[in-house]
Design a protein around this motif. Sequence first.
Motif, PDB file in Angstrom:
ATOM      1  N   MET A  28      -5.517 -20.156  25.308  1.00 41.59           N
ATOM      2  CA  MET A  28      -5.462 -18.654  25.347  1.00 41.59           C
ATOM      3  C   MET A  28      -5.112 -17.892  26.360  1.00 41.59           C
ATOM      4  SD  MET A  28      -6.358 -18.635  22.262  1.00 41.59           S
ATOM      5  CE  MET A  28      -6.614 -16.979  21.869  1.00 41.59           C
ATOM      6  N   LYS A  29      -5.370 -18.202  27.756  1.00 39.90           N
ATOM      7  CA  LYS A  29      -4.658 -17.579  28.670  1.00 39.90           C
ATOM      8  C   LYS A  29      -3.232 -17.647  28.841  1.00 39.90           C
ATOM      9  CE  LYS A  29      -4.213 -18.029  33.843  1.00 39.90           C
ATOM     10  NZ  LYS A  29      -2.784 -18.316  33.777  1.00 39.90           N
ATOM     11  N   GLN A  30      -2.638 -18.550  28.506  1.00 37.64           N
ATOM     12  CA  GLN A  30      -1.257 -18.995  28.425  1.00 37.64           C
ATOM     13  C   GLN A  30      -0.639 -18.241  27.318  1.00 37.64           C
ATOM     14  OE1 GLN A  30      -1.198 -20.276  31.606  1.00 37.64           O
ATOM     15  NE2 GLN A  30       1.017 -20.852  30.774  1.00 37.64           N
ATOM     16  N   PHE A  31      -1.184 -18.129  26.261  1.00 40.85           N
ATOM     17  CA  PHE A  31      -0.800 -17.398  25.073  1.00 40.85           C
ATOM     18  C   PHE A  31      -0.794 -15.777  25.513  1.00 40.85           C
ATOM     19  CE2 PHE A  31      -1.552 -14.266  21.772  1.00 40.85           C
ATOM     20  CZ  PHE A  31      -0.158 -14.580  20.997  1.00 40.85           C
ATOM     21  N   PHE A  32      -1.992 -15.324  25.972  1.00 44.43           N
ATOM     22  CA  PHE A  32      -2.040 -13.839  26.423  1.00 44.43           C
ATOM     23  C   PHE A  32      -0.992 -13.639  27.380  1.00 44.43           C
ATOM     24  CE2 PHE A  32      -6.086 -13.988  24.025  1.00 44.43           C
ATOM     25  CZ  PHE A  32      -5.814 -13.480  23.074  1.00 44.43           C
ATOM     26  N   VAL A  39       5.612  -4.854  23.938  1.00 46.89           N
ATOM     27  CA  VAL A  39       4.722  -4.743  22.864  1.00 46.89           C
ATOM     28  C   VAL A  39       3.384  -3.785  23.210  1.00 46.89           C
ATOM     29  CG1 VAL A  39       3.474  -6.072  21.220  1.00 46.89           C
ATOM     30  CG2 VAL A  39       5.586  -6.695  21.820  1.00 46.89           C
ATOM     31  N   GLU A  40       2.994  -4.226  24.247  1.00 46.13           N
ATOM     32  CA  GLU A  40       1.501  -3.284  24.641  1.00 46.13           C
ATOM     33  C   GLU A  40       1.846  -2.067  25.026  1.00 46.13           C
ATOM     34  OE1 GLU A  40      -1.182  -5.391  27.463  1.00 46.13           O
ATOM     35  OE2 GLU A  40      -0.365  -7.103  26.696  1.00 46.13           O
ATOM     36  N   GLU A  41       3.001  -1.759  25.534  1.00 37.66           N
ATOM     37  CA  GLU A  41       3.500  -0.463  26.351  1.00 37.66           C
ATOM     38  C   GLU A  41       3.886   0.338  24.853  1.00 37.66           C
ATOM     39  OE1 GLU A  41       6.572  -0.933  28.951  1.00 37.66           O
ATOM     40  OE2 GLU A  41       5.260  -1.743  30.611  1.00 37.66           O
ATOM     41  N   MET A  61      -1.113 -11.317  16.758  1.00 41.84           N
ATOM     42  CA  MET A  61      -0.011 -12.085  17.266  1.00 41.84           C
ATOM     43  C   MET A  61      -0.691 -13.582  17.662  1.00 41.84           C
ATOM     44  SD  MET A  61       2.176  -9.273  19.341  1.00 41.84           S
ATOM     45  CE  MET A  61       3.308 -10.677  20.015  1.00 41.84           C
ATOM     46  N   ALA A  62      -1.626 -13.663  18.064  1.00 45.59           N
ATOM     47  CA  ALA A  62      -2.466 -14.766  18.397  1.00 45.59           C
ATOM     48  C   ALA A  62      -2.833 -15.705  17.310  1.00 45.59           C
ATOM     49  CB  ALA A  62      -3.693 -14.277  19.295  1.00 45.59           C
TER      50      ALA A  62
END
Length: 150
Positions: A28-32, A39-41, A61-62
């Motif tokens: 999960m760390k690698q994915f995030f 995208v977040e911006e 997206m996850a």
Amino acid sequence: MLNTFGLFDTYTGMILPLLVDAAGIFIMKQFFESVPREVEEAARVDGAGVFRIFWSVVLPMAGPALITLTILSFQGSWNEFTHFLVSTQSGQYETLTTGLARFVSGGLGGGTQYPLKLAAALLSTLPVAALFFCFQRYFVSGANAGAVKE
């Protein structure tokens, strides 16, 4: 440790230690970390807060990462033998893997009844294979494809 916390020979003692593992955290760390900042911006510019960005943008997206983690966690806990052997004592809490081990080493241990042993092992692998084949299309799909225009 389980005996210290009063969890020895209980369902909680069987489940709780298997809920979180280092491989799942790493996946999960690698994915995030792979989610593009743009995208977040873009969501932040549209007025979304931190929780809304996570819930409505990043978490959808996850999907492939969560499916991967679900398959690996299910497979790992389904095939776990030593943890259940150590954390339980009574036959009431026997799992499929410990029961299969007792079945093979018990009445079948002296003979050469390999077809019966292999049939029991095959039946124990069917749920994991079915889970993988049901979620295979999600398992191999890419989540970030097309998220950012270059």
